[in-house]
Motif scaffolding. Structure first.
Motif, mmCIF file in Angstrom:
data_model
loop_
_atom_site.group_PDB
_atom_site.id
_atom_site.type_symbol
_atom_site.label_atom_id
_atom_site.label_comp_id
_atom_site.label_asym_id
_atom_site.label_seq_id
_atom_site.Cartn_x
_atom_site.Cartn_y
_atom_site.Cartn_z
ATOM 1 N N TRP A 51 0.790 -1.227 0.000
ATOM 2 C CA TRP A 51 0.000 0.000 0.000
ATOM 3 C C TRP A 51 0.830 1.290 0.000
ATOM 4 O O TRP A 51 0.481 2.252 -0.656
ATOM 5 C CB TRP A 51 -0.913 0.030 1.232
ATOM 6 C CG TRP A 51 -2.004 -0.986 1.154
ATOM 7 C CD1 TRP A 51 -3.079 -0.953 0.347
ATOM 8 C CD2 TRP A 51 -2.091 -2.170 1.904
ATOM 9 N NE1 TRP A 51 -3.854 -2.045 0.533
ATOM 10 C CE2 TRP A 51 -3.267 -2.833 1.502
ATOM 11 C CE3 TRP A 51 -1.307 -2.779 2.890
ATOM 12 C CZ2 TRP A 51 -3.676 -4.046 2.046
ATOM 13 C CZ3 TRP A 51 -1.726 -3.971 3.440
ATOM 14 C CH2 TRP A 51 -2.890 -4.600 2.998
ATOM 15 N N VAL A 52 1.918 1.333 0.683
ATOM 16 C CA VAL A 52 2.658 2.599 0.840
ATOM 17 C C VAL A 52 3.590 2.863 -0.339
ATOM 18 O O VAL A 52 3.604 3.975 -0.889
ATOM 19 C CB VAL A 52 3.446 2.598 2.178
ATOM 20 C CG1 VAL A 52 4.279 3.856 2.310
ATOM 21 C CG2 VAL A 52 2.497 2.456 3.354
ATOM 22 N N PHE A 53 4.371 1.876 -0.728
ATOM 23 C CA PHE A 53 5.320 2.094 -1.831
ATOM 24 C C PHE A 53 4.623 2.498 -3.129
ATOM 25 O O PHE A 53 5.107 3.379 -3.833
ATOM 26 C CB PHE A 53 6.207 0.866 -2.046
ATOM 27 C CG PHE A 53 7.262 0.679 -0.984
ATOM 28 C CD1 PHE A 53 7.698 1.725 -0.193
ATOM 29 C CD2 PHE A 53 7.835 -0.586 -0.786
ATOM 30 C CE1 PHE A 53 8.666 1.535 0.770
ATOM 31 C CE2 PHE A 53 8.806 -0.776 0.173
ATOM 32 C CZ PHE A 53 9.212 0.283 0.960
ATOM 33 N N PRO A 54 3.467 1.862 -3.475
ATOM 34 C CA PRO A 54 2.780 2.349 -4.693
ATOM 35 C C PRO A 54 2.336 3.806 -4.584
ATOM 36 O O PRO A 54 2.400 4.554 -5.550
ATOM 37 C CB PRO A 54 1.574 1.420 -4.832
ATOM 38 C CG PRO A 54 1.960 0.171 -4.122
ATOM 39 C CD PRO A 54 2.846 0.621 -3.005
ATOM 40 N N LEU A 55 1.870 4.209 -3.392
ATOM 41 C CA LEU A 55 1.481 5.612 -3.215
ATOM 42 C C LEU A 55 2.697 6.529 -3.366
ATOM 43 O O LEU A 55 2.625 7.584 -4.010
ATOM 44 C CB LEU A 55 0.838 5.820 -1.843
ATOM 45 C CG LEU A 55 -0.563 5.223 -1.661
ATOM 46 C CD1 LEU A 55 -1.020 5.411 -0.224
ATOM 47 C CD2 LEU A 55 -1.545 5.890 -2.606
ATOM 48 N N ILE A 56 3.797 6.133 -2.744
ATOM 49 C CA ILE A 56 5.024 6.950 -2.840
ATOM 50 C C ILE A 56 5.516 6.982 -4.282
ATOM 51 O O ILE A 56 5.873 8.046 -4.804
ATOM 52 C CB ILE A 56 6.114 6.399 -1.889
ATOM 53 C CG1 ILE A 56 5.706 6.628 -0.436
ATOM 54 C CG2 ILE A 56 7.450 7.068 -2.167
ATOM 55 C CD1 ILE A 56 6.632 5.971 0.575
ATOM 56 N N ALA A 57 5.503 5.799 -4.929
ATOM 57 C CA ALA A 57 5.961 5.744 -6.325
ATOM 58 C C ALA A 57 5.049 6.581 -7.223
ATOM 59 O O ALA A 57 5.517 7.293 -8.121
ATOM 60 C CB ALA A 57 6.003 4.294 -6.807
ATOM 61 N N GLY A 58 3.721 6.502 -6.975
ATOM 62 C CA GLY A 58 2.783 7.313 -7.759
ATOM 63 C C GLY A 58 3.029 8.802 -7.554
ATOM 64 O O GLY A 58 3.029 9.598 -8.496
ATOM 65 N N GLY A 59 3.251 9.198 -6.305
ATOM 66 C CA GLY A 59 3.543 10.609 -6.017
ATOM 67 C C GLY A 59 4.835 11.051 -6.675
ATOM 68 O O GLY A 59 4.923 12.169 -7.221
#
Length: 183
Positions: A51-59
Motif C-alpha cells: 500500500w505505501v510504496f505504490p502511493l510513494i511511487a505514484g507521487g
C-alpha cells in the motif's frame, strides 16, 4: 491456517525466549526476539510494498511528470522566445532598411526638386533676359525711328532754309542726301 502458523511460531518462540532470558550480555542472542523482529519486519515490508510504496511511487511519478512538464514548457518557451527574438530582429532590420530607403528616396526627391527649381529659375532668368533684350531692341528701334524722323525734320528745315536762300534745286538735293546719309 494462519492461526495455526502463528501458534506454531509462538510455541517455538516461548522456549527460545526462556533460554534467552538466562543469558544476559551485550552480545547475547535472543532467538525469540530475532524471530519476532523478522516477522514484524516482513509484515511491515509487506504492508509497505502493498500500500505505501505504490502511493510513494505514484507521487514520485506525478512529481517527475510535473517537473518534466515544467522543463518541457520552459524549453518550448525558450524556443518560442528565440523565435520571437529573431522575428523582432528581422522586423527591426526591415524597419531600418525601410527608413534608409525612405531617407534615400526623400534625398533623391529633394535633389530632384532642387534641380527642377534651378532649371525653372534659369528658365525664368533666360526669359527675363530675352524679354529685356527684346524690350531694349524695341526701344532702340523706336529711338532710331524717332531720330530719323527728327533728322528728316531737320533736313527738311535745313532744306527749306536753303531753298529760301538759294533756289538751286540740284544743289539742295545733294545736300539733303548727304545729310540723311550721315545720320
Amino acid at each position: 491456517m494462519r492461526l495455526a502458523g502463528l501458534g506454531a511460531l509462538w510455541s517455538i518462540a516461548t522456549p527460545v525466549k526462556l533460554a534467552a532470558q538466562s543469558e544476559t550480555g551485550i552480545f547475547s542472542l535472543n532467538l525469540g526476539l530475532v524471530v519476532w523482529t523478522w516477522i514484524l519486519f516482513g509484515l511491515t515490508l509487506l504492508v509497505l510494498a502493498k500500500w505505501v510504496f505504490p502511493l510513494i511511487a505514484g507521487g514520485l511519478e506525478q512529481r517527475h511528470a510535473k517537473i518534466q512538464g515544467a522543463i518541457d514548457d520552459a524549453l518550448s518557451a525558450r524556443d518560442e522566445a528565440k523565435g520571437l527574438l529573431s522575428q523582432q530582429e528581422a522586423a527591426l532590420e526591415a524597419a531600418r532598411s525601410e527608413a534608409r530607403e525612405m531617407l534615400e528616396s526623400a534625398r533623391q526627391h529633394a535633389d530632384g526638386l532642387r534641380k527642377e527649381m534651378l532649371e525653372e529659375a534659369r528658365a525664368q532668368q533666360s526669359q527675363m533676359l530675352d524679354d529685356a533684350r527684346r524690350e531694349i531692341g524695341h526701344e532702340r528701334d523706336r529711338l532710331r525711328e524717332e531720330i530719323r524722323r527728327d533728322a528728316v525734320d531737320l533736313a527738311l528745315a535745313a532744306s527749306e532754309r536753303l531753298i529760301r536762300t538759294r533756289l538751286d534745286a540740284e544743289e539742295n538735293r545733294r545736300l539733303v542726301h548727304e545729310f540723311v546719309s550721315d545720320v
